[in-house]
Design a protein around this motif. Sequence first.
Motif, PDB file in Angstrom:
ATOM      1  N   PHE A   1       0.830  -1.197   0.000  1.00 35.20           N
ATOM      2  CA  PHE A   1       0.000   0.000   0.000  1.00 35.20           C
ATOM      3  C   PHE A   1       0.873   1.257   0.000  1.00 35.20           C
ATOM      4  CE2 PHE A   1      -2.114  -3.505   2.058  1.00 35.20           C
ATOM      5  CZ  PHE A   1      -3.354  -3.529   1.436  1.00 35.20           C
TER       6      PHE A   1
ATOM      7  N   PRO B   1      -2.591  -1.419   5.347  1.00 33.08           N
ATOM      8  CA  PRO B   1      -3.072  -0.068   5.035  1.00 33.08           C
ATOM      9  C   PRO B   1      -2.729   0.968   6.102  1.00 33.08           C
ATOM     10  CG  PRO B   1      -4.767  -1.700   4.567  1.00 33.08           C
ATOM     11  CD  PRO B   1      -3.665  -2.427   5.274  1.00 33.08           C
TER      12      PRO B   1
ATOM     13  N   PRO C   1      -7.697  -0.290  -0.426  1.00 34.53           N
ATOM     14  CA  PRO C   1      -7.656  -1.596   0.251  1.00 34.53           C
ATOM     15  C   PRO C   1      -8.979  -2.340   0.130  1.00 34.53           C
ATOM     16  CG  PRO C   1      -6.626   0.074   1.622  1.00 34.53           C
ATOM     17  CD  PRO C   1      -7.238   0.799   0.452  1.00 34.53           C
TER      18      PRO C   1
ATOM     19  N   ARG D   1      -3.834   0.464  -3.233  1.00 26.75           N
ATOM     20  CA  ARG D   1      -3.440  -0.956  -3.106  1.00 26.75           C
ATOM     21  C   ARG D   1      -2.718  -1.430  -4.355  1.00 26.75           C
ATOM     22  NH1 ARG D   1      -4.894  -6.203  -4.320  1.00 26.75           N
ATOM     23  NH2 ARG D   1      -5.201  -7.601  -2.538  1.00 26.75           N
TER      24      ARG D   1
END
Length: 375
Positions: free
Chosen positions: A50, A72, A310, A128
């Motif tokens: 991420f 995340p 995410p 992501r």
Amino acid sequence: MSEHGDQVPGYRMIRMEALPDAPAAALADVEAWQARKAYPNVLGGGGPVFGVAEELETGGWQIISLFSSSYPQGSRDTLAMTFRERARDAGDAGDTAAQQEWQRNAERLDWEALNELTVLGRRFRIVRGDQFIRMGPTGPEPPRPSDPDPAKVGHGHEYRGRTKGFVIDPFTPTGMSEGILRMELLSLVQAPGTAPSAVRKDSLRAVETHPGGVLLPAEFTAAEFSDGHWAPRQMTNASPQGSRDTLTTYLRVMAPVMEKLDDETRAEYGRLADRIDDERCDEIVIDGCRTRIVRVERLVRVGPDGPESPRPSDPDPELPTAVQEEQLREEGVFDEYRVLNEEETEQRRVAEEQAKEFLRLFEEQRRRREAAEEA
């Protein structure tokens, strides 16, 4: 060139163009095509990673952080730090209103697990990416000759790579080989039985919600062949030398302490680290196991509203910083007057001894490299 002709949305397009005026790019495209033959299989390269991106007025999303967080929350913390830096800059410029707005949103991220915010008309998003490795009969693909590797031995950390500042924009032209790889990766989903049902469900959904995609600059890791398969043994680095340096630091500093190596094994690990430094080699045998510096491809999926955030099934075990601190205070971790029990006292003693040994070995490695550079 696109999947369905010229009338499809920009985020679904893959524009492949020859790059005759860019020799380095043309060479990289040739190497990518050769890699398809030598390493024909594309496999998942570990879990997702991420980063933080900011939407540009001119189109696309610019990555404003390192793209290396395993969860995340690490990127949310980075975004909070970015907001604090912009608050400081606004304060230095005398813009009190902007300073307060940046600071307010930074503090909000301290308490809330947010994946997107708009501040002063600017959109920011936690983005992501999936990781992939090419595999062939001899194992995973090592670095290519055209992969940037400018750092000297021991200075891999100084090369920050090409990801920060990279613009996620599917409309940007790409070489033929990269374009074909993007099409291959965008069609991949979790096969039945290879992942939990929630992960596979999210994988299938992403093909519909984010059908486009962009390849980020490749990164590198050290992978070990053990028990019949290859597995990464470190986080990715921006350059092959960064991964070599991480590996030699493990051999000289981390392993002797964490694995409590005897003097003979320490000496052997030191000789292996010296060989990696001297030869800048990308493969070596450690304890009978082949260890190779491996090239990692990273794909960000893109939909009509930009890059993918995410997924619900992505691991997200970390708490926002203020929430975590509050919990630790409730548990008495920050109580300086709390009396430690016998087990906690021993754990602290061991940790302090390990820290001292780490520092000694780090300093020893630093002096060794400085002497080598002077010589």
